[in-house]
Design an enzyme around this catalytic site. Structure first.
Site, short mmCIF file in Angstrom:
data_model
loop_
_atom_site.label_atom_id
_atom_site.label_comp_id
_atom_site.label_asym_id
_atom_site.label_seq_id
_atom_site.Cartn_x
_atom_site.Cartn_y
_atom_site.Cartn_z
CG HIS A 175 -2.47 3.44 3.81
ND1 HIS A 175 -3.34 3.29 2.76
CD2 HIS A 175 -2.24 2.19 4.29
CE1 HIS A 175 -3.62 2.02 2.60
NE2 HIS A 175 -2.98 1.32 3.53
CG HIS A 197 -17.85 6.59 6.69
ND1 HIS A 197 -18.75 7.15 5.80
CD2 HIS A 197 -18.60 5.97 7.65
CE1 HIS A 197 -19.98 6.89 6.20
NE2 HIS A 197 -19.92 6.17 7.32
CG HIS A 247 12.36 -1.86 2.52
ND1 HIS A 247 12.14 -3.07 3.13
CD2 HIS A 247 11.92 -2.01 1.24
CE1 HIS A 247 11.60 -3.90 2.27
NE2 HIS A 247 11.44 -3.28 1.11
CG HIS A 299 -3.89 20.51 4.68
ND1 HIS A 299 -5.10 20.90 5.21
CD2 HIS A 299 -3.39 21.60 4.04
CE1 HIS A 299 -5.33 22.17 4.89
NE2 HIS A 299 -4.31 22.61 4.18
CB CYS A 349 -0.92 0.00 1.22
SG CYS A 349 -2.11 -1.37 1.22
CG ASN A 384 -6.85 -0.12 2.67
OD1 ASN A 384 -6.29 0.49 1.77
ND2 ASN A 384 -6.19 -0.85 3.55
#
Length: 535
Positions: A435, A464, A338, A431, A259, A468
Site C-alpha cells: 500500500h 508517483h 488488528h 511480486h 486503507c 495514495n
C-alpha cells in the site's frame, strides 16, 4: 535494546529559494528528523509465530497423513512377491465380496468427506482500476496554486503542503475531484460525494463487466468498502440501483475501516462464496477525496490533502470450478491483524474536527512506529504459511534459541545471539504490492524487509503516477505489473495494506497463467515512461 539514536533517521530537505526575509534569494535547506519504522525483524513475538504454524498445521494435516499412509502401503506391498500380490488381490478377494465392498465403501466415504470439507477454491477472474479524465489531472505546482486561490489556507499552511508534496514521491499527473478544483466553497457535501462516488465506481464496474462479459444480474455477492463517505442509501445500494441487480443479492457496505479495507472486503467476499456455491462476487474499493477535503490550518490534518487522490478498483471473484480455465489468479492466503485494543493504535489516524470546527483526518506522529508494530505481527503470522521450509527452520530455530538462551549469552557471542535470522521474503513471493501510504513508509519497509528496488518498483511508481488512492492502491500496483507483463504462471503476489484502527492485512494470490498486457489498463498510456527516477 536499540539505542535512542537508532530510533530516528535524518534527511536533508531542499526548501528552495527564500522569497522573503533576510535570506531572500538564497537557497535554503532544512534537516528533518523522523522516527524510523521499528526494526520488527529484531523483536518478533513468538506467539505470532505459533499462530502462523497453527494455521499451517490446520491446512496441512492431509499433507502429513497421506505420505504416511502411502509409505505404510508401499512397505506392505513391497514385501510381497508378484504371485503373492496377485493372490491377495484376486484369489482371496473373490471369495470375500463383503470385504471388498466394505473397503470400497470406506474409500469412497473418506474421499467424499475430504472433498466436501475442503474449502472451495476462490478465483480472481479479472479486475479493473478507474482512470479519471484528463481535466482532473493536477501537477504539484497546480495543486498549491489551487489551494492558494481557494483562500482557505494561510501562507504557513501553503508552505507546509508544498514541502510535503515535494518530498512525498507523488508526481505531476495525479487526479483530484472537480469539486476541489473548481469550487471556492465547501466541497465536502453529500451532493459532491455522491457525484464522485458515481463517477469512480460506475467507471470501474463498467470496465469490469465489459472485460469479463459477466452480466450484473449474474453477481450473487457485492461488497463495497469506502472509509469516509457513507451515505444513506449506501454505496452498495447505489450500485444495485444503477445496474438493476437481482433482488436476492448479498450486499455489504464497509465503512470507516481505512486503507486496508480492500483486503477485508475480499475476505468477506471469500466467506460468502464458501457458503454460496456456483456464484460470482464483486468487490469495489474506493475513497471519496473531495468529501474528506480539509480546509483548516491543523498541520497533522493537512497531510491527507497532500497524499490522497481519486481512484477505485472493482474485482470479480468466483467459486465456480468451470471458471478455472479463464481465471487470472487463485486466492491462497489472507492474514488480518488488528491493533485496536491499544489506545495509541486506535487514535493514530482519527477523524475529528479542529478548533475551527473543520472536519478532517488527524494523523499521529506515532503512525510509523504503530504501523511497524502491526506489520511485525502480520508478517510473523504469515511467514509459516508462505516461506520455504528451509527458511522456516532457520527462522524458527534462531527465534527459539533467542527466547531460551538469548539473555544468558556473554562475551563474543552475545551480539550475534541478539540478532535473529531474518527470513528472505523474496523466496516466498515473486511480486510485492505494498500500500502506497507515503514515500517514507515505503523506504522504511524496504529497508526492514531487505527488499530490492525491483521488488518495490510497482509501489513507488503507483505512488508517483496515481498518489495514495487508499484501499484501491494495491490493485493499481498489480495493474502496473500486468502492464509490464511480469506476472507468469505460478508466480505468487503479495498484497499488503495497512490503515486506521490500526490494521495491517495481507493477501496472497497465485497466478494461473502468464498475464499478457491487457487491452484496458490505467497504465497503458504511460507505461513506456516507467519506471522513472525519483531522486
Amino acid at each position: 535494546m536499540a539505542s535512542e539514536r537508532d530510533l530516528f533517521s535524518t534527511e536533508i530537505v531542499n526548501r528552495g529559494i527564500e522569497s522573503s526575509g533576510p535570506n531572500a534569494g538564497s537557497l535554503t535547506f532544512s534537516v528533518r528528523v523522523r522516527r524510523r519504522l521499528p526494526d520488527f525483524l529484531q523483536s518478533v513475538n513468538l506467539k505470532y509465530v505459533k499462530l502462523g504454524y497453527h494455521y499451517l498445521i490446520n491446512h496441512g494435516i492431509y499433507l502429513l497423513t497421506i505420505p504416511v499412509l502411502l509409505l505404510v502401503f508401499s512397505a506392505e506391498v513391497g514385501s510381497l512377491s508378484k504371485e503373492e500380490l496377485w493372490k491377495k488381490l484376486w484369489e482371496d478377494a473373490r471369495y470375500d465380496l463383503a470385504t471388498v465392498l466394505a473397503f470400497f465403501g470406506v474409500f469412497v466415504f473418506t474421499f467424499s468427506v475430504y472433498f466436501m470439507s475442503k474449502p472451495r477454491s476462490i478465483y480472481l477472474i479479472d479486475f479493473a482500476c478507474y482512470q479519471p479524465n484528463e481535466d482532473l489531472k493536477v501537477s504539484r505546482e497546480q495543486f498549491i496554486e489551487l489551494a492558494r486561490k481557494s483562500g482557505k489556507f494561510d501562507e504557513g499552511s501553503l508552505e507546509f503542503q508544498r514541502r510535503m508534496l515535494m518530498s512525498s514521491g507523488i508526481g505531476d499527473e495525479t487526479y483530484i475531484p472537480k469539486a476541489v478544483i473548481a469550487s471556492s466553497g465547501n466541497c465536502a457535501t453529500m451532493k459532491e460525494g455522491r457525484a464522485e462516488a458515481s463517477m469512480v465506481m460506475f467507471g470501474a464496474l463498467d470496465e469490469l463487466f465489459e472485460k469479463t462479459r459477466v452480466r450484473p444480474k449474474d453477481v450473487g455477492v457485492l461488497v463495497v468498502n469506502c472509509s469516509i463517505f457513507n451515505p444513506t442509501p449506501s454505496l452498495s445500494a447505489m450500485i444495485i440501483n444503477h445496474y438493476k441487480m437481482r433482488g436476492n443479492i448479498l450486499s455489504y457496505n464497509l465503512g470507516g475501516m481505512g486503507c486496508s479495507a480492500g483486503i477485508i472486503a475480499v475476505d468477506l467476499a471469500r466467506d460468502m462464496l464458501q457458503s454460496n456455491p456456483n456464484n460470482y462476487a464483486v468487490v469495489v474499493s474506493t475513497e471519496m477525496v473531495g468529501f474528506n477535503w480539509y480546509q483548516g490550518k491543523e498541520r497533522s490534518m493537512l497531510i491527507p490533502n497532500c497524499f490522497f487522490r481519486m481512484g477505485c478498483s472493482a474485482v470479480l471473484l468466483s467459486n465456480r470450478r468451470r471458471d478455472y480455465s479463464r481465471a487470472k489468479y487463485r486466492l491462497e492466503h489472507i492474514v488480518r491483524t488488528h491493533k485496536g485494543a491499544d489506545d495509541r493504535s486506535f487514535r493514530c489516524v482519527y477523524q475529528e474536527e479542529d478548533e475551527q470546527r473543520f472536519k478532517g483526518l488527524k494523523v499521529s506522529k506515532d503512525l510509523i512506529e504503530i504501523g511497524g508494530d502491526a506489520l511485525k505481527t502480520n508478517i510473523t503470522t504469515l511467514g509459516p504459511l508462505v516461506l520455504p521450509f528451509s527458511e522456516q527452520v532457520l527462522f524458527f530455530a534462531t527465534l527459539v534459541w533467542r527466547h531460551l538462551f538469548g539473555g544468558k549469552s556473554t562475551g563474543i557471542n552475545a551480539s550475534s545471539s541478539k540478532k535473529p535470522y531474518i527470513p528472505d521474503y523474496k523466496l516466498a513471493f515473486e511480486h510485492f504490492c505494498v500500500h502506497v501510504a507515503s514515500k517514507t513508509i515505503l523506504d522504511e519497509l524496504q529497508r526492514n524487509l531487505e527488499l530490492s528496488d525491483k521488488n518495490m518498483e510497482a509501489s513507488r511508481m503507483t505512488l508517483h503516477r496515481f498518489g495514495n488512492t487508499s484501499s484501491s492502491s494495491i490493485w493499481y500496483e498489480l495493474s502496473y505489473l500486468e502492464a509490464k507483463e511480469r506476472v507468469r504462471r505460478g508466480d505468487r503476489v503479495w498484497q499488503l495494506a495497512f490503515g486506521s484502527g490500526f490494521k495491517c492485512n495481507s493477501i496472497v494470490w497465485r497466478s494461473m497463467r502468464r498475464q499478457k498486457k491487457p487491452s484496458r489498463n490505467p497504465w497503458l498510456d504511460c507505461i513506456n515512461r516507467y519506471p522513472v527516477s525519483l531522486t
